[in-house]
Design a protein around this motif. Structure first.
Motif, short mmCIF file in Angstrom:
data_model
loop_
_atom_site.label_atom_id
_atom_site.label_comp_id
_atom_site.label_asym_id
_atom_site.label_seq_id
_atom_site.Cartn_x
_atom_site.Cartn_y
_atom_site.Cartn_z
N LYS A 129 0.82 -1.21 0.00
CA LYS A 129 0.00 0.00 0.00
C LYS A 129 0.86 1.27 0.00
O LYS A 129 0.41 2.34 0.37
N THR A 210 -1.01 17.58 9.33
CA THR A 210 -1.51 17.84 7.98
C THR A 210 -0.87 19.10 7.42
O THR A 210 -0.67 20.09 8.13
N ASP A 233 -5.95 12.90 6.47
CA ASP A 233 -7.24 12.20 6.44
C ASP A 233 -7.43 11.45 5.13
O ASP A 233 -7.83 10.28 5.12
N ALA A 234 -7.15 12.13 4.00
CA ALA A 234 -7.32 11.48 2.70
C ALA A 234 -6.28 10.37 2.51
O ALA A 234 -6.60 9.30 1.97
N ALA A 236 -4.83 8.60 4.90
CA ALA A 236 -5.16 7.48 5.78
C ALA A 236 -6.29 6.64 5.20
O ALA A 236 -6.28 5.41 5.31
N LYS A 237 -7.24 7.32 4.57
CA LYS A 237 -8.35 6.58 3.95
C LYS A 237 -7.85 5.72 2.81
O LYS A 237 -8.29 4.57 2.63
N LYS A 238 -6.90 6.22 2.03
CA LYS A 238 -6.36 5.48 0.90
C LYS A 238 -5.50 4.30 1.37
O LYS A 238 -5.50 3.23 0.74
N ASP A 240 -5.75 2.73 4.32
CA ASP A 240 -6.40 1.96 5.38
C ASP A 240 -5.63 2.08 6.69
O ASP A 240 -5.30 1.09 7.36
N GLU A 242 -4.56 5.00 10.19
CA GLU A 242 -4.99 6.14 11.00
C GLU A 242 -4.27 7.39 10.50
O GLU A 242 -3.17 7.30 9.92
N PRO A 243 -4.85 8.57 10.72
CA PRO A 243 -4.19 9.82 10.26
C PRO A 243 -3.02 10.20 11.14
O PRO A 243 -2.96 11.28 11.73
#
Length: 300
Positions: A129, A210, A233-234, A236-238, A240, A242-243
């Protein structure tokens, strides 16, 4: 006898003419003196009138111009405060990056005021990832000094990308993001890390938050895997994860891997030049105002 009588008559005539001329000259002299006396008496009044007119000429315009040196002096004073604040901020950053590593808190909200602190974590890298952030310039040893040998790339400067790899913690059910270092732009699609750490390892990195998007920088495109700046945030979402984002220290640079130590701990500090500029403008404009409105004014 007649001759003598005629001669004396002529003399009397000449004497009368001379007396008449002298009388007229004396009258003219009196008139001239009177005119000079009149002028000498009236001249101080004219000076008084002009003096008061000159004093009144300062007026609104004069005081508006006076605001220029006052304002520039205030700006110079404000820049002194900004300069001291920036020096304190730089010193605080250096203290945080040189302090003993802390443990990752169980409550991630506590990391909001922990930026630039060093943190120690233990776990595994998830290379499948992995993604890149850039383009970015190479930070030499994190402090502007020449990089130490042993890295895969010998470039001492240039444009490239940061390699960000998710990291699964061993002692917590938590995955964070780790900036393993910098690679040159030419190796964006071809670099190979032959020394991938697949076992459980303990690493130390610097906590970062950030990043605000610069005005002229393009926006991130997560769907295309394009990242120009840190949007935790973006990201971490990509990934999988935590931010939570940390940057590895320079000593974690591997012979065939990215160059670590990509944390910039120096800040731009040009406030001293601003201080000199504003105070110089204040002194110059203040002197000009004094010369025009004060020094030329007659003494009462």
């Amino acid at each position: 006898m007649k001759f003598m009588t005629k001669m004396f008559g002529n003399l009397r005539h000449i004497k009368c003419a001379f007396d008449r001329r002298s009388y007229l000259l004396s009258l003219d002299n009196v008139n001239v003196q009177a005119r000079y006396k009149t002028k000498n008496i009236a001249r101080p009044k004219a000076i008084e009138i002009n003096k008061y007119k000159h004093q009144e000429s300062t007026g609104i315009l004069g005081y508006c111009l006076l605001s220029v040196p006052v304002l520039t002096f205030a700006l110079g004073t404000w820049q002194i405060k900004r300069w001291l604040w920036k020096l304190d901020l730089i010193d605080n950053m250096k203290q945080r990056t040189s302090a003993e590593p802390i443990s990752l808190p169980s409550n991630l909200d506590e990391l909001q005021d922990k930026e630039y602190y060093r943190v120690k974590v233990k776990g595994r890298f998830l290379y499948e990832k992995e993604f890149l952030i850039g383009p970015r310039s190479l930070i030499l040893d994190g402090a502007g000094v020449a990089e130490k040998g042993g890295a895969m790339f010998s470039h001492r400067s240039g444009t490239g990308y940061y390699v960000v790899t998710p990291f699964k913690l061993e002692d917590q059910d938590l995955t964070i993001m780790v900036n393993r270092g910098w690679i040159p732009k030419s190796h964006r699609y071809t670099y190979v890390n032959e020394n991938k750490m697949t076992d459980v390892v303990e690493i130390v990195g610097i906590i970062r938050g950030t990043e605000k998007r610069p005005i002229f920088m393009a926006k991130n495109a997560p769907a295309k895997g394009v990242w120009h700046y840190r949007d935790l945030d973006a990201m971490a979402k990509k990934a999988d994860a935590e931010p939570v984002y940390i940057e590895l220290l320079h000593e974690y640079t591997t012979p065939q891997g990215p160059i670590g130590g990509q944390t910039k701990i120096s800040l731009r500090n040009e406030h001293l030049s601003y201080i000199i500029t504003w105070f110089a403008l204040s002194a110059c404009t203040g002197y000009m105002w004094f010369q025009h409105f004060i020094r030329k004014r007659p003494i009462v």
